[in-house]
Design a protein around this motif. Structure first.
Motif, short mmCIF file in Angstrom:
data_model
loop_
_atom_site.label_atom_id
_atom_site.label_comp_id
_atom_site.label_asym_id
_atom_site.label_seq_id
_atom_site.Cartn_x
_atom_site.Cartn_y
_atom_site.Cartn_z
N SER A 1662 0.83 -1.19 0.00
CA SER A 1662 0.00 0.00 0.00
C SER A 1662 0.88 1.25 0.00
O SER A 1662 2.08 1.20 0.28
CB SER A 1662 -0.92 -0.01 1.23
OG SER A 1662 -0.16 0.09 2.41
N ALA A 1663 0.25 2.37 -0.32
CA ALA A 1663 1.00 3.62 -0.35
C ALA A 1663 1.56 3.96 1.02
O ALA A 1663 2.70 4.45 1.14
CB ALA A 1663 0.09 4.74 -0.85
N VAL A 1664 0.80 3.68 2.06
CA VAL A 1664 1.28 3.95 3.42
C VAL A 1664 2.52 3.13 3.73
O VAL A 1664 3.49 3.63 4.32
CB VAL A 1664 0.16 3.66 4.44
CG1 VAL A 1664 0.65 3.88 5.85
CG2 VAL A 1664 -1.05 4.53 4.15
N GLN A 1665 2.54 1.87 3.31
CA GLN A 1665 3.69 1.00 3.58
C GLN A 1665 4.91 1.45 2.78
O GLN A 1665 6.03 1.43 3.30
CB GLN A 1665 3.32 -0.44 3.23
CG GLN A 1665 2.26 -1.04 4.16
CD GLN A 1665 1.73 -2.36 3.65
OE1 GLN A 1665 1.88 -2.68 2.47
NE2 GLN A 1665 1.08 -3.11 4.52
N ASN A 1697 -3.13 8.44 -6.40
CA ASN A 1697 -4.29 7.95 -7.16
C ASN A 1697 -4.69 6.53 -6.76
O ASN A 1697 -5.70 6.02 -7.24
CB ASN A 1697 -3.98 7.99 -8.65
CG ASN A 1697 -3.78 9.41 -9.14
OD1 ASN A 1697 -4.37 10.35 -8.60
ND2 ASN A 1697 -2.93 9.57 -10.15
N ARG A 1698 -3.88 5.91 -5.97
CA ARG A 1698 -4.21 4.54 -5.56
C ARG A 1698 -5.40 4.55 -4.60
O ARG A 1698 -5.54 5.42 -3.75
CB ARG A 1698 -3.02 3.90 -4.85
CG ARG A 1698 -1.96 3.38 -5.80
CD ARG A 1698 -1.04 2.45 -5.05
NE ARG A 1698 0.06 1.97 -5.87
CZ ARG A 1698 0.97 1.09 -5.44
NH1 ARG A 1698 0.91 0.64 -4.20
NH2 ARG A 1698 1.94 0.69 -6.22
N GLY A 1699 -6.22 3.55 -4.72
CA GLY A 1699 -7.35 3.42 -3.81
C GLY A 1699 -7.18 2.28 -2.83
O GLY A 1699 -8.16 1.65 -2.41
N ASP A 1700 -5.94 1.98 -2.45
CA ASP A 1700 -5.70 0.85 -1.57
C ASP A 1700 -5.94 1.24 -0.11
O ASP A 1700 -6.28 2.38 0.22
CB ASP A 1700 -4.28 0.31 -1.74
CG ASP A 1700 -3.24 1.41 -1.69
OD1 ASP A 1700 -2.11 1.16 -2.10
OD2 ASP A 1700 -3.57 2.52 -1.23
N SER A 1701 -5.72 0.29 0.75
CA SER A 1701 -6.01 0.48 2.17
C SER A 1701 -5.04 1.46 2.80
O SER A 1701 -3.89 1.60 2.39
CB SER A 1701 -5.94 -0.87 2.90
OG SER A 1701 -6.07 -0.69 4.30
N SER A 1702 -5.55 2.15 3.81
CA SER A 1702 -4.69 3.09 4.54
C SER A 1702 -4.05 2.44 5.76
O SER A 1702 -3.37 3.13 6.53
CB SER A 1702 -5.53 4.30 5.00
OG SER A 1702 -6.58 3.87 5.86
#
Length: 1742
Positions: A1662-1665, A1697-1702
């Motif tokens: 994910s973007a957060v990771q 733009n990613r819609g993955d988990s936060s």
């Protein structure tokens, strides 16, 4: 090392800066002692001459490798700028809000929601040692919880900081952690109640301030109680110094307590309409701050949450409404209007609507309230006076009443919460969480700030003592000489405040005076402390304030309002009015009650560090200062009796901007919260501490070869340090660590960096020199070429003329032809010589190579045949052992059967003889009757002669007799005719029987011929081998002759060829052994033929007597006439017939003699084995292969014994036939006896009885015939077994080709012959013991057969139906033995997968066949309950769970396979289709079993995960699978002495071994391969998730080299999948996030293309990771670079733009959906055998 040496060129320092507090600069010139200025180069490129003196040099900056450390004490230079810079790097760039500072956790408020507080994070920190993971509030909570559980000592977590720093949130997360990790097993939901107390206290005690939207306006100490199992059982809360003034006054942009706005927002709800409230803007007490709404906060929703938590704590609606009534009354009281009446009076109208509502809600009299709000009663010794109050005084009285009511309400709510959290059991330990205000200093500081700072002075004193104590313990533990450290002791400030005649006592004294004022009290302070106490000052420009020098800073307090706030009084008449309230809660608030004693007074006895003068409670009991001092004293007693843990919350900026770093504000708070004091204490001693292994690994580059040669690493470290740092005072050697003073680690890092830089320079020097030399040589060659051509052109131009040119060309032509001729002649000569030499040389080499290849080829051929012969002989010997055991048992069994048949045949012969004798007797009786008839005729003639008188009468009598005789004649004729017909039928049957028996004889003859042919083939094979060997010997002789000739020609190779010839001649001697083998086989053949001939003669002699007896009553010639030509060929010279029994006996005797001869041969060969050991030892390399073959043979022996055991199941069939023959024999004897008795009375009956006897005899003959047909099958099996070793003899020949290269190994292993001989002898002894053991088993089986023969069995052959009959009362025993008591270990190896499931289903089939619904339902329910019970009882036993998961799935598959549904019957055999259920549909039970299987699977996965999880992080992250690639970084974190690292040293191999154990367990228990794949996928997901979660929480692991380690470990896991053939299990895909994280650590992270590549490749993260990994990336060496924040922002922009988990963490508890595939069972139910170990003897197969 002198301090001045550190101030060398290129080192960096910190200098003060008015904006950033400190800024960095680089030293441009070395500093010399005595220099007045320090030449610096600022970061913007400007130069600066910084004035210095030797005592005030600017602080040095740490190396970049140490920047961003988890612990501030790990920094080499410990000072304020280093701390500030480290916090800036972590907070502003790495986005890390937590940092350790020794025992303190520094928490920066990010003003942004972060995904680091989920349950996954809690589970990640649970059980971890402090320092193993990144700093976190959960790490502090885990440390407190672990110390409480380990040491049984109470703990405290002290959370402090100024308003808006995040104290409340930190305390809330700590309590949430305790509630999560220590959940109780009861249903009381104590943890939820503890957490539910927070929203209530925040609603009534928190408010919006200019610094914080949710500021706690009171101190709170929450004790969470635990039982002996360390589970929460309750809690208790204590509060300190509620800010009551906020009820009646708020500054601009501030709000009153949240509960008022929540109540106003819900005023329109029906349940609150009777409170007559409106919006918050309508009330004075809620609109003073101006803005009544907080952005992003829904007061109405918060009100619903507050009511929900009230209900959760058990507060009923009535109680809640009483609380809301009081709150609404306070709001209405604030709106009561006070009007001015004259100059000294004021009044309140009785018609005031708000006054009426106030009195209505609290049950008060309106008149009295209106009166006493504007008047006061003064009681003197002589009279009582009612004094009117002015409007300001009346308003103050109103506000004081409101504050008093709210204070009582707040205390009441806290008391009720404590009662709700009260527990009945005994408290074992507790953890206290203190959420208290930090040091405060404002522009205007009043009584509240004075009390707050007084509390912080007490806490700081306790903190200093604790830090000092921990430091002392660390030194004592490491045996370091303890030197007293000077630390700041703030006891003088505390004495100034609380000592006798201190500030508080003077304040209480002034409050007692009727006319006491703030000015009088302040003047007393001036008189007592100015110029007498250095900590107290008088401001120069003010006479209404005073200054106190606190530990953090100087604070100026305004004395206005001190007395009023300290008194906190409400006029007596108002109290009396409220005490008389009809509202019970309001009346209870103002009842007089004694002061409660301390609940900890009897438990805790702690002495203060310095004598503290306790206040006189008699006089100062009612003042706020007195109460606060008492509660603070009680708090300090509690904290001193516990182990404290400190959390310091820091507010990074006043604008509440996310991740904005305000250096000024942060430095101010660091000074105030004691962080810098901790740093100062640490810096005075030895702040940097390294283990010997860490030092050795980090600074090995600084060690010399001589130092590295020492074996003791600890001694190496000491030697190196003595050499590098000459001043021994700069370090100390402990038992496990090396202690360094401040700056020494930085100096060592500088030396290390210089050494590495020097090494790089050397490498660069040589590389650049090589490049330059290469370039120079290339240019030099080019220059020479150019010069050559240039000079040649010049020479030509100087000497060129026409004559010269002609002469030159002519000379050149002559030279050309002359030189060409000479060169050609020389070339031809050399060429001819060369060709001649090459031809001879190549011929010689070719001949030598040919001879060598030929020799090797012949040697290989000899070796092949010799070793093949040895292998065959060895294999035959071992094979004979096995056959001896098999044949011994089978011969004994056949002998027993033949003896039984001989006895039965003898009885049948006797019966036939008796029948023949009976027939002869019948004939004699007929003859006697004829004689009597003749006598009657003679009597008739005599009667005629005696008297004619009686002639007529006699004639009549004679006619009668004649008639009677005629009748008798007709009867006799009929009897003879019937006898003749019966005889013909019997003869036809005998003819048929004879032909059948002749066919059997032919079969026996064919079998005998097969045996003879087999021996002939064997003999021919050996003869062929001998011929081939003879031919080989002949060829070898020719080759040897040729070799002799070659030896004479070539003397160089003569010695080696002689050795080869000698070796070949030795191998040729083995031919004699082959000849002996052939002679032995020929002798065996002769013995067999002799035994066959003798057996023929014996059988002929035995059957001759039987044949004679049988043919006495028959005409032999008649029989001969009826026999065919083929039948006559089977007559012997005496004319006797070979009947059926002869063929059977002959074949049996042949086999018996053959077996006996083979047995004798085997015994001889066993005796000869001892003599062959010496020969076998020479072939030691071949023996190693034979050992493996012997292992296989042992396995075949075991299987053979198992097969023999299974063949014993044929015994009941033989027993049945025997019992049938005995029954027929008994019937025949009884019938013959009856016939003999009846023959005396009647003449006709013997023939009928004879016919019946003959019929019985015919049936008995058929039975014997059927029995004889069964024996040829047994004989054929035995013949097949005899032929097996003959076929197996040819197998070792194929292995001879693989033994060509063994000769060299034989020479190398000659020294091991003695050891191998001993091993061989032990192996032979073991074989002997095995033979004796098998012989004993054969004897036991023989005895068992004999015993079984005596037990009669029911008639008829058995055909099993695949059912198990059981009685209903045996159902409990069935479940107990088959499910509850069954132990899978040791059982699953020897049975088919799912055997208990098949047995259960066979019982289900029996109940279904009976069409008994109750029986079937009872069995199914008992089986399911039994499985549930055994799984529940062994819920942590991996093997038991795997065993019953497998059996549950097999049981479910059986129910589907035999349900009769077409989709499940596709793979069934016809017999399996016959076994389907007929009467009941068990679909519901299939669903129940499926649910049970899912439950077992989840528990099975949970057990495997619990066993695997502790070794994942050590094996995947911490262990270095690539040795030497990871360099230790100077972490320097000093784990607390109580944090014991009790983890084992797990490696990657540990993980693979654990996975292999899981896999083997599942396979052994017969789990379906698809379920195995799903389980492996789940385990791999756990490995990837746990590793990635730990990586995300460990900044020290985020490095390029660690990424390489992780990638290597992932490859090990992939190899494991490949070895287990589990590539299609999708387990590899679950590791994709971890694999991408490892790639992200290794990839380049600088340019825009790198950012784009990262965003495209890291699709599983994910973007957060991704951002977390980039921010946490930590270089190990100075040669690596940190990730630039701008690069992180680029990546973040691409990932937006990613819609993955936060969510940051992967859910380690996630379970993939499990599916149980249907797999039809190939096992036939009718062939299922029940092992005796199951103890199910009460079940009967149908």
């Amino acid at each position: 090392m002198a301090v001045a040496e550190l101030y060398a060129q290129y080192n960096r320092v910190w200098i003060p800066d008015p904006e950033e507090v400190w800024k960095s600069a680089e030293i441009a010139k070395d500093y010399r002692v005595g220099d007045q200025v320090l030449r610096l180069l600022l970061e913007d490129g400007t130069e600066l001459d910084y004035p210095v003196d030797p005592g005030s040099l600017p602080p040095l900056r740490n190396p970049d490798i140490l920047v961003g450390e988890n612990d501030l004490t790990a920094l080499s230079y410990l000072h304020e700028p280093a701390v500030l810079h480290n916090l800036r790097i972590r907070f502003a760039e790495s986005k890390l809000i937590y940092t350790y500072s020794g025992i303190i956790l520094v928490a920066m408020n990010p003003y942004k929601q972060l995904p680091i507080y989920g349950d996954a994070i809690i589970h990640a920190y649970s059980g971890q040692n402090m320092g193993d993971m990144d700093p976190h509030i959960f790490a502090v909570a885990e440390e407190a919880y672990k110390q409480m559980a380990r040491n049984n000592r109470n703990q405290s977590i002290i959370v402090s900081g100024e308003s808006g720093a995040g104290k409340t949130v930190s305390a809330r997360y700590a309590m949430r952690y305790f509630a999560t990790v220590s959940k109780s097993s009861s249903n009381a939901h104590v943890e939820e109640k503890v957490l539910a107390s927070n929203p209530i206290t925040e609603a009534v005690g928190n408010a919006k301030t200019t610094r914080n939207d949710n500021s706690s306006r009171f101190g709170k100490y929450t004790e969470i109680s635990f039982d002996e199992r360390n589970q929460i059982i309750g809690a208790n809360m204590r509060t300190y110094l509620l800010e009551k003034s906020r009820v009646v006054f708020q500054s601009e942009n501030e709000r009153n307590y949240h509960i008022f706005y929540q109540l106003c927002a819900s005023a329109q709800q029906s349940e609150f309409k009777h409170l007559k409230l409106g919006s918050a803007e309508e009330f004075n007490y809620t609109r003073m701050g101006g803005n009544t709404v907080i952005e992003g906060v829904d007061d109405r929703a918060d009100m619903a949450e507050t009511q929900k938590t009230f209900t959760l704590l058990g507060f009923k609606k009535d109680f809640q409404m009483d609380v809301f009534k009081i709150l609404a009354a306070i709001l209405h009281l604030g709106n009561v209007q006070v009007t001015t009446v004259g100059n000294e009076r004021s009044a309140v109208s009785e018609d005031d609507s708000h006054l009426k509502v106030f009195c209505e809600l609290l049950g008060l009299e309106t008149i009295k309230v209106a009166q006493w709000l504007c008047n006061r009663k003064i009681v003197t010794s002589s009279e009582t006076v009612v004094k009117p109050m002015t409007r300001p005084q009346a308003i103050n009285a109103r506000d004081a009443l409101a504050k008093k009511i709210y204070a009582h309400l707040f205390d009441f709510i806290v008391e009720q919460i404590n009662q709700a959290l009260h527990f009945s059991g005994k408290q074992h330990t507790f953890i206290g969480v203190l959420d208290i205000y930090g040091f405060e200093t404002f522009d205007v500081n009043s009584f509240e700030q004075f009390c707050i700072n007084y509390a912080n002075e007490k806490l700081q004193q306790q903190f200093n003592l604790h830090v000092f104590k921990l430091e002392q313990e660390e030194y004592m533990k490491e045996d370091i000489p303890w030197t007293l450290i000077d630390f700041y002791d703030n006891q003088p400030v505390i004495d100034l405040i609380e000592a006798k005649m201190g500030i508080l006592e003077l304040l209480d004294e002034e409050c007692l005076l009727p006319h006491g004022t703030d000015e009088n009290w302040l003047q007393k302070l001036y008189n007592n402390f100015v110029n007498k106490n250095s900590l107290f000052e008088k401001p120069r420009m003010s006479n209404s304030s005073f200054i106190i020098q606190h530990f953090a800073d100087k604070v100026e307090y305004q004395c206005e309002g001190f007395l009023e706030k300290n008194r906190d009084t409400v006029y007596d008449m108002l109290v009396e009015v409220l005490r008389a309230s009809k509202f019970h809660l309001c009346a209870a608030f103002f009842q007089e009650s004694p002061v409660p004693s301390s609940p900890f007074g009897a438990m805790i006895t702690v002495k203060s560090a310095k004598q503290v003068i306790k206040p006189n409670t008699k006089h100062f009991r009612t003042t706020v200062g007195n109460k606060f001092r008492s509660s603070l004293f009680l708090l300090m007693e509690t904290l001193n009796a516990t182990t404290p843990h400190y959390v310091r919350c820091i507010k990074p900026n006043d604008e509440k901007l996310p991740f904005e770093f305000d250096s000024k504000r942060i430095v101010q708070q660091l000074r105030a919260c004691g962080v810098l004091e901790t740093i100062r204490i640490s810096a005075q001693s030895y702040p940097s501490r390294w283990t010997y292994l860490e030092f050795y690994s980090r600074y090995g580059v600084l060690m010399t070869q001589q130092e590295l040669s020492l074996s003791d690493k600890k001694e190496v470290c000491k030697v190196v340090l003595h050499r590098l740092i000459q001043d021994s005072n700069q370090y100390q050697f402990g038992r496990t660590k090396i202690f360094f003073r401040a700056g020494q680690v930085a100096y060592l890092e500088k030396l290390r960096l210089d050494k590495l830089r020097q090494g790089c320079i050397v490498i660069q020097k040589h590389v650049r020199g090589w490049l330059q030399r290469k370039k120079f040589l290339r240019e030099r060659r080019a220059a020479l070429t150019i010069q050559q051509y240039f000079r040649g052109q010049q020479t030509v131009r100087k000497a060129i003329t026409a004559t010269a040119l002609k002469e030159a060309w002519a000379a050149i032509i002559l030279q050309k032809h002359c030189r060409g001729y000479l060169v050609r002649n020389l070339y031809q000569l050399i060429r001819v010589a060369t060709i001649t030499i090459q031809a001879h040389t190549r011929g010689f080499l070719a001949r030598r190579r040919y001879r060598k290849l030929l020799q090797e080829h012949k040697a290989v051929i000899l070796q092949k045949y010799a070793r093949a012969w040895l292998a065959r002989r060895r294999f035959q010997n071992i094979r004979r052992f096995v056959l001896n055991i098999q044949l011994t048992y089978r011969v004994q069994r056949l002998q027993k059967k033949l003896e039984d048949q001989n006895r039965e045949n003898h009885g049948l012969v006797e019966k036939l003889t008796s029948l023949a004798a009976l027939r002869v007797g019948d004939l004699e009786k007929v003859q006697r009757l004829e004689a009597e008839l003749e006598k009657a005729a003679t009597h008739r003639h005599s009667y005629e002669e005696k008297g004619r008188r009686y002639r007529d009468s006699m004639e009549e009598r004679l006619s009668k007799l004649q008639k009677h005789n005629a009748e008798l004649e007709s009867q006799r004729e009929r009897a003879e005719q019937s006898l003749q017909e019966r005889t013909e039928e019997l003869k036809e049957k005998m003819d048929q029987l004879t032909r059948q028996l002749f066919d059997d004889v032919q079969k026996e003859e064919q079998q005998r011929l097969l045996l003879e042919k087999s021996f002939e083939l064997k003999t021919q094979a050996y003869e062929k081998e001998i011929e081939s060997l003879r031919e080989e010997i002949k060829a070898l002789k020719d080759e040897r002759t040729q070799l002799h000739h070659q030896l004479e020609e070539g003397r160089v190779t003569s010695d080696s060829l002689k050795g080869e010839v000698a070796r070949l001649s030795k191998q040729a001697k083995t031919i004699s052994e082959f000849e002996k083998e052939i002679e032995l086989l020929q002798a065996q053949k002769i013995d067999v033929e002799k035994h066959v001939q003798s057996q023929k003669r014996e059988m002929r002699e035995r059957m001759s007597e039987v044949t004679k007896q049988l043919l006495e009553s028959y005409d032999i010639e008649d029989v001969r006439s009826r026999l065919s030509v083929e039948d006559l060929e089977h007559l012997n010279e005496d004319g006797e017939l070979w009947f059926a029994y002869e063929g059977l006996k002959k074949a049996t005797r042949v086999l018996e003699s053959h077996f006996q001869s083979q047995k004798d041969c085997y015994e001889k060969e066993i005796e000869g084995l001892n003599f062959k050991v010496v020969h076998l030892s020479q072939e030691i390399n071949h023996l190693q292969k034979l050992f493996r073959e012997e292992t296989d043979i042992n396995e075949s022996i075991r299987h053979e014994v198992t097969r023999l055991t299974s063949e014993n199941m044929m015994i009941p069939d033989f027993k049945q036939q025997i019992s049938e023959l005995e029954r027929q024999k008994q019937d025949l004897e009884s019938r013959l006896k009856e016939q003999a008795e009846k023959m005396e009375g009647k003449q006709e009956e013997p023939f009928s009885h004879l016919n019946r006897g003959l019929e019985e005899e015919g049936r008995q003959g058929k039975a014997v015939e059927a029995q004889s047909e069964t024996h040829p099958e047994g004989k054929e099996r035995l013949v097949g077994k005899i032929q097996e070793p003959q076929e197996a003899i040819k197998f070792p020949k194929k292995q001879a080709e693989a033994e060509e290269e063994v000769e060299s190994i034989l020479r190398q292993e000659a020294s091991r012959l003695s050891l191998e001989n001993r091993d061989l002898e032990e192996e032979l002894d073991m074989k002997d013991r095995m033979i004796r053991k098998l012989q004993d088993q054969v004897k036991t089986l023989t005895r068992t057969i004999e015993k079984a023969n005596s037990v009669p069995l029911p008639s008829g052959s058995r055909e099993y139906l695949g059912m198990l009959e059981y009685k209903k009362e045996d159902e409990t025993k069935l479940i107990q033995n088959l499910i509850l008591d069954l132990k899978p270990r040791g059982v699953v190896v020897n049975m088919i997968p799912g055997l208990p499931a098949h047995i259960l289903f066979m019982c289900v089939r029996y109940a279904d066949s009976l069409n008994d619904a109750n029986m079937l339902k009872s069995l199914m329910n008992s089986a399911i309950n039994g499985i549930k019970h055994v799984v529940k009882e062994h819920f942590e036993d991996l093997e038991m769970l795997s065993f019953w998961l497998s059996n549950t799935c097999h049981f479910l598959n059986c129910l589907k396979q035999y349900s009769g549904e077409e989709e499940f019957m596709k793979c069934n055999s016809p017999q399996q289709n016959k076994n389907c259920l007929n009467n009941f549909d068990l679909t519901e039970y299939r669903q129940i079993l499926s649910d049970v299987a899912i439950r077992i699977y989840h528990q099975f996965i949970l057990v495997m995960e619990n066993n695997l999880q502790p070794i994942i992080v050590p094996g995947m992250l911490e262990y270095e699978s690539l040795q030497g690639i990871s360099g230790l970084k100077p972490t320097g974190f000093r784990k607390r002495s109580s944090s014991i690292d009790d983890t084992d040293a797990y490696t990657m191999t540990s993980i693979l071994q654990q996975l292999s154990y899981f896999y083997s367990t599942m396979c052994q228990n017969g789990l379906d391969p698809e379920i195995v794949r799903q389980a492996v996928k789940q385990l791999f997901y756990l490995i990837g998730a746990v590793t990635l979660n730990s990586l995300l929480l460990r900044k020290d692991m985020c490095s390029c080299r660690k990424g390489m380690q992780i990638r290597c470990n992932i490859s090990f896991l992939e190899e494991w999948l490949k070895d287990k053939n589990l590539q299609n299990s999708l387990a590899k895909e679950t590791l994709e996030p971890l694999s991408q994280a490892a790639w992200l650590l290794q990839v380049k992270k600088t340019t825009d293309s790198d950012a784009k590549e990262i965003s495209q490749c890291c699709t599983s993260l994910s973007a957060v990771q991704i951002i977390k990994i980039l921010n946490s990336y930590t270089p190990i060496d100075d040669f690596e670079k940190r990730v630039n924040p701008s690069f992180v922002r680029k990546v973040q922009a691409l990932l937006n733009n990613r819609g993955d988990s936060s969510q940051l963490m992967l859910d380690t508890k996630y379970l993939f959906q499990v599916t149980f595939p249907f797999t039809a069972s190939p096992h036939a139910l009718e062939m299922t055998q029940i092992p005796s170990s199951f103890k199910l003897g009460f079940l009967r197969r149908l």
